[in-house]
Design an enzyme around this catalytic site. Structure first.
Site, short mmCIF file in Angstrom:
data_model
loop_
_atom_site.label_atom_id
_atom_site.label_comp_id
_atom_site.label_asym_id
_atom_site.label_seq_id
_atom_site.Cartn_x
_atom_site.Cartn_y
_atom_site.Cartn_z
N GLY A 1 0.79 -1.42 0.09
CA GLY A 1 -0.14 -0.01 -0.05
C GLY A 1 0.95 1.37 0.07
O GLY A 1 1.95 1.02 0.65
N GLN B 1 2.88 9.97 1.11
CA GLN B 1 4.18 9.44 1.30
C GLN B 1 4.92 9.91 0.03
O GLN B 1 6.32 9.82 0.37
CB GLN B 1 3.99 7.90 1.45
CG GLN B 1 3.38 7.24 2.85
CD GLN B 1 3.24 5.85 2.67
OE1 GLN B 1 2.34 5.30 1.97
NE2 GLN B 1 4.08 5.24 3.23
N CYS C 1 5.38 -0.09 7.48
CA CYS C 1 5.23 1.26 6.42
C CYS C 1 6.16 1.55 5.92
O CYS C 1 7.31 1.32 6.36
CB CYS C 1 4.80 2.22 7.48
SG CYS C 1 4.43 3.78 6.68
N LEU C 2 6.03 1.77 4.41
CA LEU C 2 7.38 2.25 3.80
C LEU C 2 8.07 3.46 3.95
O LEU C 2 9.04 3.69 3.78
CB LEU C 2 6.85 2.46 2.09
CG LEU C 2 6.55 1.11 1.48
CD1 LEU C 2 5.85 1.39 0.21
CD2 LEU C 2 8.05 -0.01 1.37
N HIS D 1 -4.89 1.93 7.15
CA HIS D 1 -3.67 2.63 7.46
C HIS D 1 -3.07 3.43 6.28
O HIS D 1 -2.65 4.86 6.61
CB HIS D 1 -2.62 1.19 7.26
CG HIS D 1 -1.15 1.70 7.19
ND1 HIS D 1 -0.32 1.30 8.14
CD2 HIS D 1 -0.50 2.38 6.25
CE1 HIS D 1 0.88 1.61 7.68
NE2 HIS D 1 0.76 2.27 6.67
N GLU D 2 -3.71 3.33 4.99
CA GLU D 2 -3.58 4.29 4.00
C GLU D 2 -4.35 5.33 4.04
O GLU D 2 -3.65 6.64 3.75
CB GLU D 2 -3.66 3.50 2.59
CG GLU D 2 -2.86 2.38 2.57
CD GLU D 2 -1.42 2.52 2.74
OE1 GLU D 2 -0.81 3.69 2.66
OE2 GLU D 2 -0.67 1.59 2.90
N HIS E 1 -2.65 7.73 6.38
CA HIS E 1 -1.64 8.79 5.74
C HIS E 1 -2.16 9.98 5.25
O HIS E 1 -1.70 10.88 5.42
CB HIS E 1 -0.99 8.02 4.63
CG HIS E 1 0.08 7.29 4.97
ND1 HIS E 1 1.35 7.50 5.75
CD2 HIS E 1 0.34 5.81 5.13
CE1 HIS E 1 2.11 6.40 6.13
NE2 HIS E 1 1.40 5.47 5.44
C1 QAP Z 1 0.93 -0.57 4.85
O1 QAP Z 1 2.98 -1.11 4.01
C2 QAP Z 1 0.45 -1.98 5.55
O2 QAP Z 1 9.64 -1.72 6.87
C3 QAP Z 1 1.84 -0.99 3.68
O3 QAP Z 1 11.56 -2.40 5.22
C4 QAP Z 1 1.59 -3.01 6.15
O4 QAP Z 1 3.61 -2.10 2.04
C5 QAP Z 1 -0.74 -2.41 6.08
C6 QAP Z 1 7.71 -2.31 3.70
C7 QAP Z 1 1.25 -4.09 6.74
C8 QAP Z 1 -1.07 -3.27 6.90
C9 QAP Z 1 0.06 -4.23 7.20
C10 QAP Z 1 8.09 -1.99 4.82
C11 QAP Z 1 8.79 -2.62 2.94
C12 QAP Z 1 6.39 -2.24 3.11
C13 QAP Z 1 9.38 -1.79 5.50
C14 QAP Z 1 3.98 -1.68 3.40
C15 QAP Z 1 10.17 -2.31 4.61
C16 QAP Z 1 9.94 -2.82 3.35
C17 QAP Z 1 5.50 -1.57 4.05
CO CO Z 2 2.45 3.51 5.67
#
Ligand code: QAP
Ligand code: CO
Length: 168
Positions: free
Chosen positions: A46, A51, A92-93, A134-135, A138
């Site tokens: 996401g 972001q 989270c990215l 979550h998004e 943001h």
């Molecule tokens: C949001 O997050 C999300 O720490 C999206 O080193 C995530 O795509 C909502 C990511 C989980 C619910 C559950 C995170 C990539 C990606 C990192 C992501 C990383 C590399 C996160």
């Molecule tokens: Co995020």
């Protein structure tokens, strides 16, 4: 298409409240395509426009196993269908390297505009419902670390500030 730079916590720009998209234009579609490319490259499930430092109410997601189902939400409006909360280890990215447990409602309905500018309405549950909330957070300037204890949030901030200093 282009990869976009992702802002990282504690960048104050992540606290900006995004404005609704007035009309879905070719510029909006270019933003969406670049956000999807950036999300898939990360890789992530996401990404919200906030972001990538664009403060418009646009988010993209793909929670499918084979990353074949891009979802686009413009001006999303979320309604909680079932107040029962579930826990999920969120990442989270914008908070790279950290995953922490967050509780959120498990079933939601969302009304939004799609990439074509047409309104649609869907119900979501499981990871899709979690990711959507979550998004949308943001777009309201909120991050998953805001749900954690001050101590945990401080630990994450200090580590990311150090990483950012070392990269600069
Ligand atoms: C949001 O997050 C999300 O720490 C999206 O080193 C995530 O795509 C909502 C990511 C989980 C619910 C559950 C995170 C990539 C990606 C990192 C992501 C990383 C590399 C996160
Ligand atoms: Co995020």
């Amino acid at each position: 298409m282009a990869l976009l730079e992702i802002l990282e916590f504690p960048d104050p720009r992540l606290r900006t409240e995004a404005r609704p998209v007035a009309d879905v234009s070719d510029d909006t579609r270019t933003l969406i395509d670049n956000m999807l490319e950036t999300m898939y490259a990360a890789p992530g499930i996401g990404l919200a426009a906030t972001q990538v430092n664009v403060h418009q109410r646009v988010l993209v997601m793909d929670v499918s196993d084979d990353k074949s189902k891009p979802l686009v939400f413009i001006n999303p409006e979320v309604t909680v269908l079932d107040p029962e909360q579930g826990e999920y280890d969120e990442g989270c990215l914008s908070v790279p390297g950290f995953y922490e447990t967050v509780s959120r409602p498990q079933r939601v309905a969302v009304t939004a505009l799609g990439r074509d500018g047409k309104p649609f309405h869907i119900q979501m549950e499981g990871l899709a419902a979690i990711c959507l909330q979550h998004e949308v957070d943001h777009l309201n300037g909120k991050l998953f670390v805001d749900y954690l204890s001050v101590l945990k949030r401080q630990r994450i901030r200090k580590k990311l500030e150090k990483d950012q200093r070392e990269r600069a």
